[in-house]
Design a protein around this motif. Structure first.
Motif, mmCIF file in Angstrom:
data_model
loop_
_atom_site.group_PDB
_atom_site.id
_atom_site.type_symbol
_atom_site.label_atom_id
_atom_site.label_comp_id
_atom_site.label_asym_id
_atom_site.label_seq_id
_atom_site.Cartn_x
_atom_site.Cartn_y
_atom_site.Cartn_z
ATOM 1 N N TYR A 1 71.814 66.794 -5.185
ATOM 2 C CA TYR A 1 73.202 66.400 -4.936
ATOM 3 C C TYR A 1 73.320 65.775 -3.550
ATOM 4 N N GLN B 1 78.092 68.229 -13.103
ATOM 5 C CA GLN B 1 78.931 68.599 -11.973
ATOM 6 C C GLN B 1 80.383 68.547 -12.404
ATOM 7 N N CYS C 1 79.995 72.119 -5.231
ATOM 8 C CA CYS C 1 79.808 71.656 -6.593
ATOM 9 C C CYS C 1 79.945 72.816 -7.561
ATOM 10 N N HIS D 1 83.504 68.235 -6.948
ATOM 11 C CA HIS D 1 82.944 68.436 -5.624
ATOM 12 C C HIS D 1 84.004 68.099 -4.590
#
Length: 325
Positions: A298, A23, A10, A26
Motif C-alpha cells: 500500500y 481496500q 486501510c 483509506h
C-alpha cells in the motif's frame, strides 16, 4: 526534521479469498511522526487511538477523525501514552512521556485537553538517541503504572491533584532498554534489540530470561505462547513463535522486508505489517506455521516508514496504519 505522517489507514475486506483482499477505505492524516516505529494504534471502545511522537488522534470505525490532540508540537513526546479519566470529574486526560531527542533523561506529565501539560516530573536515565530506545508505559490497576527506561524502571502512582509519586525504582535486568513490554497474567514480558526476552513479576523480580539471535520489534500474547516479529543478523526480517517461558518453537525469515507489528488472526494464523524492499507499506497474512498465505502493498514510503500499526476487526478484516512519504 520530522516527516509528514502519511497515516494510511486501510480497512481491508474480509480475508476469506485471495481475490477478496480489497481496500475498503483509506485516510491520509496531515500529522507528523519521526519514523514508523513512533506510530502506534490501539482500540478505545468502538474507536481507535493513533499515537505518534507529537499527536494523539481518535478515529471512528469509518475513518472519521473524532478527536485530535497536538501534544508535542514544541517538545517531542513519545507515543507511549496512557489515557485516563479523572475520578472526580470524569474528564479524560493523558499521561505522556516528554523528552527532547538528544536528552538522556525524560519527564512524565499529565496532558489535560484544553489546558496543556501539568504536573511535569523529571526522571534521570541514560537513554541517548535511538528510534527504538524510548521510555515505555504499562498501565496497572487504579492510578498506578510502570515506566521502563533504558537502565531503570519505576512503579509510579498519579493523582491529578498532587502529581506523581514513585513507589520504587529498580535496575533493568537487560543489556539495554526494552523495545516492547506486555502483560501476561501477573508477569511483564520485556524484549530488547540485543535478543533478550525476560519476565518480571509484579514486584519487579525476574522470573525467567532467555536469549535468541533475534531483535524483536513487537511481541504479542497468543493462545499457546508468544509471537514476535523483528529481524535476525544481516537485517533479515523474521517472525518467531515462543513458549510461555520464552523458548523458541519456530522461526521463519522473510528476505527484503522490515517488520514493525504482528497480531494473531481469528483463523489461528498471524498478520504482520512492515516495509518492502521497494519502499512500500506491506501487509503479510501468515498461517499458523509462519508461511505466507497472501501479501499486499500500500502506497510509497521511505526507509524510515512502512506499516506500523495493525488490528484485526470483529468481521475478520484489518485496520492498517502506515507512515508514508
Amino acid at each position: 526534521m520530522n516527516k509528514r505522517l502519511s497515516s494510511l489507514l486501510c480497512l481491508l475486506a474480509l480475508p476469506l479469498l485471495l481475490c477478496a483482499q480489497a481496500q475498503t477505505w483509506h485516510k491520509l492524516l496531515p500529522h507528523n511522526a519521526y519514523n514508523a516505529s513512533l506510530c502506534q494504534m490501539s482500540r478505545e471502545g468502538d474507536r481507535f487511538l493513533i499515537r505518534t511522537n507529537q499527536h494523539v488522534v481518535e478515529m471512528d470505525q469509518f475513518g472519521a477523525v473524532t478527536g485530535h490532540l497536538p501534544i508535542g508540537a514544541n517538545y517531542p513526546t513519545w507515543p507511549s501514552t496512557l489515557k485516563k479519566y479523572n475520578a472526580a470529574t470524569g474528564h479524560p486526560y493523558f499521561i505522556a512521556i516528554r523528552r527532547a531527542l538528544l536528552d538522556k533523561a525524560f519527564s512524565l506529565a499529565e496532558y489535560r485537553p484544553g489546558q496543556g501539560f501539568v504536573n511535569e516530573q523529571a526522571f534521570a536515565d541514560s537513554i541517548g538517541f535511538s528510534a527504538t530506545t524510548r521510555p515505555l508505559l504499562v498501565d496497572l490497576s487504579g492510578n498506578a503504572f510502570l515506566v521502563f527506561g533504558r537502565n531503570f524502571y519505576w512503579k509510579v502512582r498519579y493523582d491529578p491533584a498532587s502529581g506523581f509519586t514513585v513507589e520504587w525504582t529498580r535496575p533493568l535486568p537487560l543489556l539495554q532498554s526494552p523495545t516492547m513490554v506486555l502483560q501476561h497474567n501477573n508477569l511483564h514480558i520485556l524484549t530488547n534489540e540485543s535478543g533478550w526476552i525476560t519476565a518480571l513479576d509484579s514486584n519487579g523480580d525476574q522470573v525467567w530470561i532467555q536469549y535468541h539471535s533475534f531483535s524483536a520489534r513487537d511481541i504479542k500474547v497468543v493462545s499457546d505462547g508468544f509471537i514476535a516479529c523483528g529481524q535476525i543478523p544481516g537485517n533479515i526480517a523474521a517472525v518467531m513463535k515462543l513458549t510461555f517461558d520464552g523458548k523458541e518453537v519456530w522461526k521463519k525469515t522473510y528476505p527484503d522486508r522490515v517488520f514493525h507489528q504482528i497480531v494473531q488472526t481469528s483463523d489461528g494464523g498471524y498478520a504482520v505489517a512492515g516495509l518492502s524492499a521497494s519502499l512500500t507499506m506491506v501487509l503479510h497474512k501468515l498461517d499458523a506455521s509462519g508461511t505466507v498465505s497472501w501479501s499486499r502493498e500500500y502506497g510509497e514510503t521511505t526507509a524510515s516508514g512502512g506499516g506500523s500499526g495493525l488490528l484485526q476487526l470483529p468481521d475478520g478484516g484489518f485496520l492498517f496504519l502506515g507512515r508514508g512519504k
